[in-house]
Design an enzyme around this catalytic site. Structure first.
Site, short mmCIF file in Angstrom:
data_model
loop_
_atom_site.label_atom_id
_atom_site.label_comp_id
_atom_site.label_asym_id
_atom_site.label_seq_id
_atom_site.Cartn_x
_atom_site.Cartn_y
_atom_site.Cartn_z
CB ALA A 63 -0.89 -0.01 1.24
N GLY A 108 0.72 -4.96 1.22
CA GLY A 108 -0.47 -5.10 0.40
C GLY A 108 -0.21 -5.83 -0.91
CD GLU A 111 -2.10 -7.44 3.43
OE1 GLU A 111 -1.71 -6.32 3.03
OE2 GLU A 111 -2.70 -7.62 4.49
CD GLU A 131 1.76 -5.19 6.08
OE1 GLU A 131 2.51 -6.10 6.52
OE2 GLU A 131 1.11 -5.28 5.03
N1 CAA Z 1 4.63 3.16 -0.82
C1 CAA Z 1 5.05 4.28 -1.44
N2 CAA Z 1 6.22 4.39 -2.10
C2 CAA Z 1 7.00 3.28 -2.14
C3 CAA Z 1 6.63 2.07 -1.53
C4 CAA Z 1 5.38 2.04 -0.84
N3 CAA Z 1 4.92 0.93 -0.25
N4 CAA Z 1 7.62 1.17 -1.72
C5 CAA Z 1 8.56 1.79 -2.45
N5 CAA Z 1 8.21 3.07 -2.71
C6 CAA Z 1 8.95 4.07 -3.47
C7 CAA Z 1 10.13 4.62 -2.68
O1 CAA Z 1 9.69 5.60 -1.78
C8 CAA Z 1 10.98 5.15 -3.80
O2 CAA Z 1 10.46 6.39 -4.22
P1 CAA Z 1 11.48 7.64 -4.55
O3 CAA Z 1 12.29 7.15 -5.71
O4 CAA Z 1 10.55 8.75 -4.90
O5 CAA Z 1 12.28 7.83 -3.32
C9 CAA Z 1 10.76 4.15 -4.92
O6 CAA Z 1 9.53 3.48 -4.61
C10 CAA Z 1 11.86 3.12 -5.04
O7 CAA Z 1 12.02 2.53 -3.76
P2 CAA Z 1 13.45 2.44 -3.01
O8 CAA Z 1 14.32 3.58 -3.41
O9 CAA Z 1 13.17 2.23 -1.55
O10 CAA Z 1 14.02 1.10 -3.67
P3 CAA Z 1 15.01 0.04 -3.01
O11 CAA Z 1 15.39 -0.89 -4.10
O12 CAA Z 1 16.08 0.71 -2.26
O13 CAA Z 1 14.10 -0.73 -1.93
C11 CAA Z 1 12.10 -1.88 -1.15
C12 CAA Z 1 13.01 -1.52 -2.36
C13 CAA Z 1 12.85 -2.84 -0.21
C14 CAA Z 1 10.87 -2.57 -1.73
C15 CAA Z 1 11.72 -0.60 -0.39
O14 CAA Z 1 11.21 0.34 -1.33
C16 CAA Z 1 10.68 -0.79 0.67
O15 CAA Z 1 10.99 -1.31 1.74
N6 CAA Z 1 9.43 -0.35 0.41
C17 CAA Z 1 8.36 -0.33 1.39
C18 CAA Z 1 7.75 -1.70 1.51
C19 CAA Z 1 6.70 -1.70 2.57
O16 CAA Z 1 6.90 -1.41 3.73
N7 CAA Z 1 5.47 -2.14 2.18
C20 CAA Z 1 4.36 -2.27 3.06
C21 CAA Z 1 3.50 -1.02 3.00
S1 CAA Z 1 2.26 -1.03 4.28
C22 CAA Z 1 1.01 -1.97 3.65
O17 CAA Z 1 1.07 -2.50 2.57
C23 CAA Z 1 -0.19 -2.07 4.56
C24 CAA Z 1 -1.22 -3.05 4.18
O18 CAA Z 1 -1.31 -4.15 4.67
C25 CAA Z 1 -2.23 -2.67 3.21
#
Ligand code: CAA
Length: 257
Positions: A63, A108, A111, A131
């Protein structure tokens, strides 16, 4: 277009396409995904769907954290409900859905993959419910579907630590059915979906509904419904054609739609 759709014969390929955010899903992305799913599900020429993510890195990174950052509890509830609507649609719509997980399937994203009927992945796939590391918990069905797809202990470990599982571990735990190289993944996923799409549509939808009752719920009630649904199959021309073809030693000519 944030969510693309293309046809490969009787298979619709739906692609989450927001590569700059690793296909993370905002409310707009969820709306677009729902629209594409309904489009495919109501097209009588489509017998199965493959759901995947654009680019080499991610199926879906979850998400949209930017959207959630300042959310009030009511807004978070609405976002969770919206994710649930789309995951429930995938799980319960007649058309079977194969997830082709091409990289990260996080939060998400994991999921949505869990809501699909069958999952396959590339050897660079990573699955997690991170999360907890954001101070929240899975909100689009992960607390229920991960345990049902794997085991309660594995699900709790993943959800309570937020750690990622690589493709080989996902395979060992039953989270995916097959692992392919990144180059092979889409062809193999479409091949699997096509082998579902070749089956008679009514029977495939009925079988999907019945399989959904296999875990959880009232088993006796589910078994009774299976008997009723089995009997209902005998009102369809495909039942007669399928059995006649078997007995005549020929390929069945099933109706579509
Ligand atoms: N939401 C919004 N933006 C996201 C995102 C997310 N879930 N995941 C990645 N992005 C964005 C980053 O912010 C980044 O944007 P910018 O270039 O503008 O900075 C871009 O995507 C590329 O990401 P990274 O630079 O972080 O890439 P990386 O290769 O270094 O890392 C990753 C990749 C490990 C997937 C890392 O991006 C990450 O940990 N992302 C978050 C994952 C996460 O926590 N997901 C769970 C969300 S909560 C949820 O989903 C709740 C639910 O149950 C519904």
């Amino acid at each position: 277009m944030a969510v693309d759709i293309e046809r490969r014969d009787a298979v619709a390929v739906i692609t989450l396409n927001r590569q700059e955010a690793l296909n993370a899903m905002s409310p707009e992305q969820l709306d677009a995904l729902e629209e594409r799913l309904r489009e495919a599900d109501t097209d009588p020429a489509v017998g199965a769907i493959v759901l995947t993510g654009a680019g080499p890195k991610a199926f879906c990174a979850g998400a949209d954290i930017g959207h959630m950052r300042e959310a009030t509890p009511d807004e978070a509830r609405a976002f969770a409900r919206r994710g649930h609507d789309v995951a429930d649609l995938i799980e319960h719509m007649d058309t079977p859905v194969v997830a082709a997980v091409n990289g990260y399937a996080l939060g998400g994203g994991c999921e949505m993959a869990l809501a699909c009927d069958v999952r396959v992945c590339s050897d660079n796939a990573r699955f997690s419910q991170p999360e907890i590391t954001l101070g929240i918990l899975p909100g689009w069905g992960g607390t229920q579907r991960l345990a049902r797809a794997t085991s309660l202990g594995f699900a709790k470990e993943m959800i309570l630590t937020g750690r990622a599982a690589k493709a080989d571990e996902a395979l060992a735990k039953g989270l995916v059915n097959h692992v392919y190289t990144a180059d092979e993944l889409m062809d193999k996923a479409v091949e699997l979906a096509a082998s579902i799409a070749r089956q008679p549509a009514w029977a495939a939808a009925a079988a999907k509904r019945m399989c959904n009752l296999a875990l959880g719920g009232d088993k006796a009630e589910a078994l009774a419904r299976e008997v009723d649904t089995f009997a209902l199959a005998f009102t369809t021309p495909d039942q007669r054609e399928g059995m006649a073809a078997f007995l005549d030693k020929r390929t069945p000519n099933f109706s579509r739609g």
